[in-house]
Design an enzyme around this catalytic site. Structure first.
Site, PDB file in Angstrom:
ATOM      1  N   ASP A  22      47.235  13.802  39.575  1.00 20.92           N
ATOM      2  CA  ASP A  22      47.893  14.881  40.314  1.00 20.92           C
ATOM      3  C   ASP A  22      47.520  14.905  41.791  1.00 20.92           C
ATOM      4  O   ASP A  22      48.182  15.564  42.583  1.00 20.92           O
ATOM      5  CB  ASP A  22      47.469  16.241  39.717  1.00 20.92           C
ATOM      6  CG  ASP A  22      48.237  16.580  38.461  1.00 20.92           C
ATOM      7  OD1 ASP A  22      49.395  16.159  38.341  1.00 20.92           O
ATOM      8  OD2 ASP A  22      47.669  17.272  37.602  1.00 20.92           O
TER       9      ASP A  22
HETATM   10  C1  BGC Z   1      42.930  19.038  40.206  1.00 20.06           C
HETATM   11  C2  BGC Z   1      43.633  18.239  39.155  1.00 20.06           C
HETATM   12  C3  BGC Z   1      44.701  19.084  38.511  1.00 20.06           C
HETATM   13  C4  BGC Z   1      45.626  19.653  39.586  1.00 20.06           C
HETATM   14  C5  BGC Z   1      46.759  20.495  39.049  1.00 20.06           C
HETATM   15  C6  BGC Z   1      43.908  19.647  41.161  1.00 20.06           C
HETATM   16  O1  BGC Z   1      43.256  20.473  42.079  1.00 20.06           O
HETATM   17  O2  BGC Z   1      42.016  18.220  40.877  1.00 20.06           O
HETATM   18  O3  BGC Z   1      42.706  17.737  38.209  1.00 20.06           O
HETATM   19  O4  BGC Z   1      45.430  18.314  37.605  1.00 20.06           O
HETATM   20  O5  BGC Z   1      44.880  20.411  40.503  1.00 20.06           O
HETATM   21  O6  BGC Z   1      46.365  21.713  38.585  1.00 20.06           O
HETATM   22  C1  NOJ Z   2      44.232  17.553  35.067  1.00 20.04           C
HETATM   23  C2  NOJ Z   2      45.658  17.733  34.682  1.00 20.04           C
HETATM   24  O1  NOJ Z   2      45.756  18.711  33.654  1.00 20.04           O
HETATM   25  C3  NOJ Z   2      46.264  16.446  34.210  1.00 20.04           C
HETATM   26  O2  NOJ Z   2      47.629  16.626  33.934  1.00 20.04           O
HETATM   27  C4  NOJ Z   2      46.063  15.375  35.251  1.00 20.04           C
HETATM   28  O3  NOJ Z   2      46.617  14.188  34.758  1.00 20.04           O
HETATM   29  C5  NOJ Z   2      44.601  15.189  35.581  1.00 20.04           C
HETATM   30  N1  NOJ Z   2      44.047  16.449  35.988  1.00 20.04           N
HETATM   31  C6  NOJ Z   2      44.364  14.158  36.667  1.00 20.04           C
HETATM   32  O4  NOJ Z   2      44.787  14.604  37.912  1.00 20.04           O
END
Ligand code: BGC
Ligand code: NOJ
Length: 796
Positions: A486
């Site tokens: 993400d």
């Molecule tokens: C986090 C991710 C997460 C994303 C969406 C980010 O701040 O680092 O792990 O998937 O937010 O919520």
């Molecule tokens: C947490 C999110 O829930 C997941 O969808 C994502 O793939 C990982 N973070 C990595 O960014």
């Protein structure tokens, strides 16, 4: 020897915490259907019905000081004025003994002080919307013991978000009702709500409080409620401010005597025509039913036994005896349990997710399926249909949907180009487990709009097409807002600290940003999709052609010399290349491209796996990228916003270590696969203080080698890590693959350490007791499905 805060009790399927001052609250989850609770080892936490944001029952303050204050507290006030809690907090009066057992859907906390034993068993009975608190007090001393027992919970005014911010309104809306020993919370019931909560007990209380200030005092904390200190309830009636529920009992126990009280913390929804009783008070019929269901110790015990059978039923579907206790306890107990928790919670409510921000993720929920489909195939089926119904006609997806409405929302963004493929991944996992090809014919709408239904199979086709419709200049999938990572926001260019990387404008027009992670995922799921199409007599050739084209594109444009590239950025420049100053190698593309076996014959997979081991591995697992980004790169986005070694910037993402493990297993490298597995499996944690979070479940991230404290865990419980490790250990290490017509056995465990192991696998209407002789020679054995009981010994 490192300090231990607890240990596993495998026979009881419990984790036993023996020191309440754990390095972080170590929590458990209660609930099986729609009423859920989070409970820490000192009884902190809260509960909600269905939706952690809109139907929050208990108030909870995240990030409070002290940490984890608020929950369901029992105070024992001795005749000499000493006040203590069986769970140590909030008074923190030293106890003679303390133990918290987190079990499957229950938590039992025992404290003893001066020969008075106080035990509280917390659980949510299956099929009921309530927590049961079974409190047993036993006088183990030689003298008569007189004391007061106070219960305590604090109500949330339902919407957990506005409860924390809209004080000009909230502090005037609180309303309660009292009937006998039952304390009702009915804020906003007079207007649009049809639900209320209550806290009752199966005995006549000697007093109560429902107003927080009366009970605690304006300048006191949970650790010194003034009415507890005084040993005298206020019998207060809350009007606005902060409603609570507290009972007071004056108890007297002879030496050896025990007293059990059953408290019920319940939630009720009434049909509109039955909201009110004739006198204008709330209709309490359903509350009475719920209270009556647990008004004796016998009834509470029977419900608790039923809960035990529920979990036995779920966990017994896959059991292993491997000779390695760590492996067995993860597979047999904790990994399966965590998968069920991710099914119930998705990413909404944990001690790292506030329950107000994130609903069900499209990508996350599809991956989670692989972890629980063997336990609850019917509910997995419904989940797939719910998820697919939020998809757009062009195959794109909302990134999340709200469980209460099952509608998509863009609260955390949209346009993540890996999302559609996960629907194929999840559906394939479901059909392999169940053999239910019929799901493909189920009519499913787009964006929940009635009249737009097409068979689920069409959703899979457009998911696949969404990738081929969105290819970049190198013939690789365009990344969109981001892929699985993400935080790899290649089209965002954000210089405004007040906007979220996930939701800000995304400049995809003209972008050349492509993802090797999606490419690997596409090849992997594309092959599975082609096989599925073949199964139902449909032409798979175009799918295979697209897969082949992508493989070629990866070999031609996605290989960096020693590993797979990670991406191309907006301008078409490489990411994850030895040419980059930082972020030269990434785990995701090594994982997915080796899972997809791209270029395996030319040795690309072995080399990529070797590079991952050489450059990404560390004492605690494989980090996400190396070298970590040491400054903000506006063209890469959130990934470079994290300090080195944390989260997506070179943290150890326990979620994607399994991709490398699968890659290793498919390459037949059992020793490497096992070593990577052990590093991230909680059962192998030695230093509990360093690890900090619960040592019985996976956490999303462990601080990487560049961090200040490598090995420190964060974001425990709600993570795709649970499903991925389950999928990996059961299918790729133990080698039990569900296929459309049966089970394929293909182990990949070091033969010396695991010469022989036994697996019990429930599969559709069959039960298999398998003894697997693991010679390490490789190869596989296919067991055609047939209902009934089968005992087999297989040598491979
Ligand atoms: C986090 C991710 C997460 C994303 C969406 C980010 O701040 O680092 O792990 O998937 O937010 O919520
Ligand atoms: C947490 C999110 O829930 C997941 O969808 C994502 O793939 C990982 N973070 C990595 O960014």
């Amino acid at each position: 020897m490192n300090k231990q805060y607890g240990h596993f009790d495998d026979r009881a399927r419990e984790y036993v915490i023996t020191d309440p001052a754990t390095p972080w609250p170590w929590i458990n989850y209660l609930g099986t259907e729609d009423f859920f609770s989070l409970i820490s080892n000192t009884a902190g936490g809260y509960c909600f019905c269905r939706d952690a944001k809109f139907r929050r029952i208990l108030r909870y303050r995240y990030n409070g000081v002290p940490m984890d204050d608020g929950g369901r507290y029992f105070y024992i006030r001795e005749a000499d004025g000493t006040v203590w809690n069986p769970g140590w907090k909030p008074c923190k009066t030293p106890l003679d003994s303390y133990e918290c057992c987190h079990g499957m859907g229950y938590t039992r906390i025992r404290g003893r002080k001066d020969a008075l034993d106080a035990e509280v068993l917390f659980f949510v009975p299956p099929g009921r919307r309530c927590e049961v608190h079974k409190v047993t007090l036993t006088n183990r001393g030689a003298a008569v013991r007189e004391f007061h027992l106070f219960s305590f919970v604090e109500w949330c005014l339902w919407n957990a978000a506005t409860d924390m911010e809209n004080f000009q309104r909230n502090l005037s809306t609180g309303e309660v009702e009292i009937e006998g020993s039952t304390l009702y919370h009915k804020t906003e019931y007079r207007e649009r709500r049809d639900h209320y909560a209550f806290y009752g007990v199966n005995a006549q209380a000697d007093g109560f409080d429902t107003d927080r200030e009366t009970f605690i005092g304006m300048y006191n904390g949970f650790d010194a409620p003034q009415n507890v200190l005084a040993g005298r309830p206020g019998n207060s009636l809350a009007h606005g401010w902060s409603p609570i529920a507290s009972h007071c009992f004056h108890l007297r126990l002879e030496p050896g005597e025990s007293r059990t009280l059953i408290f019920v913390l319940g939630y009720v929804e009434n049909p509109p025509e039955h909201k009110f009783a004739p006198d204008g008070s709330i209709d309490k019929t359903r509350a009475h039913e719920l209270l009556e269901a647990f008004d004796s110790t016998e009834k509470a015990d029977a419900a608790f036994a039923e809960l035990g059978r529920y979990w036995e039923g779920l966990l017994s579907r896959f059991q292993v005896e491997s000779g390695c206790p760590e492996l067995d306890r993860m597979v047999n107990i904790w990994n399966q349990y965590q998968c069920m928790v991710t099914f119930n919670m998705s990413r909404s409510a944990s001690f790292f997710e506030s329950g107000i921000g994130r609903g069900m993720g499209f990508r996350d929920s599809n991956q989670d399926l692989a972890g629980f489909v063997h336990q609850i195939p019917d509910r997995a089926r419904q989940r797939i249909l719910d998820i697919a119904a939020t998809q757009f006609p062009d195959g794109g997806c909302y990134h999340q949907y709200q469980p209460l409405t099952r509608r998509g929302n863009d609260g955390i963004g949209g346009g993540f180009n890996d999302d559609p493929l996960w629907l194929i991944f999840g559906t394939v996992a479901y059909i392999r487990e169940t053999g239910d090809f019929g799901i493909l014919d189920e009519p499913v709408p787009f964006d929940n709009a009635p009249g737009t239904e097409v068979p689920l199979l069409e959703h899979l086709r457009i998911s696949f097409r969404h990738v081929t419709d969105n290819l970049g200049p190198h013939g690789l999938p365009l990344i969109g807002r981001a892929d699985w990572n993400d935080c790899l926001n290649l089209n965002c260019f954000s210089d405004n600290p007040d906007e979220s990387f996930q939701t800000t404008e995304n400049k995809t027009g003209g972008s050349q940003a492509e993802s090797l992670m999606i490419a690997g995922l596409f090849v992997y799921t594309g092959r599975a999709f082609a096989e599925l199409l073949g199964r139902i007599g449909q032409d798979a050739a175009p799918v295979l052609q697209a897969v082949e084209d992508t493989e070629r594109a990866v070999r031609e444009n996605g290989w960096d010399g020693e590993w797979f590239l990670r991406a191309y950025d907006y301008f078409g420049r490489k990411i994850g290349s030895h040419e980059n100053a930082e972020g030269q190698i990434f785990i995701e593309s090594q994982g997915w491209c080796t899972m997809a076996r791209i270029g395996a014959e030319e040795g690309l997979c072995d080399r990529a796996l070797d590079s991952a081991r050489r450059l990404l591995d560390s004492e605690h697992g494989l980090v996400l990228n190396q070298p970590a980004y040491s400054r903000y790169y506006i063209e890469y986005g959130e990934i470079s916003s994290y300090p080195e070694g944390y989260k997506e910037n070179a943290g150890i993402f326990c979620h994607n270590n399994p991709w490398i493990i699968i890659g290793e297993a498919l390459a037949g490298r059992a020793d490497d696969a096992w070593e990577h597995y052990c590093k991230i499996s909680p059962a192998f944690i030695r230093d509990q203080r360093l690890h900090k979070v619960e040592p019985y479940v996976y956490c999303q991230m462990v601080a990487g080698k560049d961090a200040a404290r490598p090995g420190e865990g964060k974001n425990s419980w709600l993570t795709g890590t649970a499903a991925w490790n389950w999928h990996t250990v059961t299918e790729f290490l133990l080698g039990i693959h569900p296929e459309y017509d049966g089970l394929r056995i293909k182990p990949c465990l070091p033969a010396q350490r695991f010469p022989e192991y036994r697996v019990h696998r429930h599969f559709r209407d069959a039960d298999y007791d398998l003894t697997i002789r693991n010679t390490g020679r490789g190869g596989s054995h296919f067991i055609p499905y047939s209902p009934g009981y089968h005992q087999l010994t297989i040598e491979l």
